[in-house]
Design a protein around this motif. Structure first.
Motif: not given
Length: 166
Positions: A75-76, A82-83, A88-90, A142-144
């Motif tokens: 799913e896109p 994406e941000a 998170s990867d950084e 970033p979710s709750c």
């Protein structure tokens, strides 16, 4: 949702039973996880003796934007997702949210000064194991959007040393 469809919370594995007059639940009454399509998957169980049916793969439209990022479910991702993934990867460390188990984002550091922190002195040690100034890493989900704080590496080591030495 039909009345014969079973709903199981993907987080706590509890079967959700709902009143047909009120309708389906939006969140699990046990762990408060959202039960809509967000963070949920739907599985169809094949009954014994039934043949497997496969869905035809849909052809992609030529005008679709193929530069979109894709997650593991094909799913896109939206621009927010994406941000979040890039941020998170950084990070060197990405602890899990204690509320919803998403990875937390490092928002910054907070320094607690001498005047705003009163250390507790355990009788066992005779001294405080944590003294000001103390640096805390501040994380946000970033979710709750829950905020959590964790001692910096330097203050963790100092605390461990102070407790070990007594």
């Amino acid at each position: 949702m039909s009345t014969n469809e079973e709903v199981v919370c993907p987080w706590c594995q509890t079967e959700i039973v709902w009143d047909p007059e009120i309708g389906p639940e939006d969140e699990c009454p046990h762990c408060f996880n959202e039960l809509n399509d967000y963070r949920s998957i739907k599985l169809t169980v094949k009954q014994t003796g039934q043949p497997l049916r496969f869905q035809e793969n849909e052809q992609t439209e030529p005008d679709e934007d193929l530069s979109l990022a894709w997650d593991d479910s094909d799913e896109p991702l939206d621009s927010y997702g994406e941000a979040i993934q890039r941020i998170s990867d950084e990070q060197e460390e990405a602890p899990e949210c204690s509320g919803c188990h998403e990875f937390l984002l490092l928002a910054g550091k907070e320094v607690i000064s001498q005047g705003s922190f009163t250390p507790h002195i355990p009788k066992t040690l005779g001294n405080a194991f944590l003294t000001a100034p103390v640096t805390l890493h501040v994380y946000v989900c970033p979710s709750c959007f829950k905020v959590e704080k964790v001692l910096s590496d330097t203050d963790r080591l100092l605390m461990v040393e102070r407790i070990k030495d007594k």
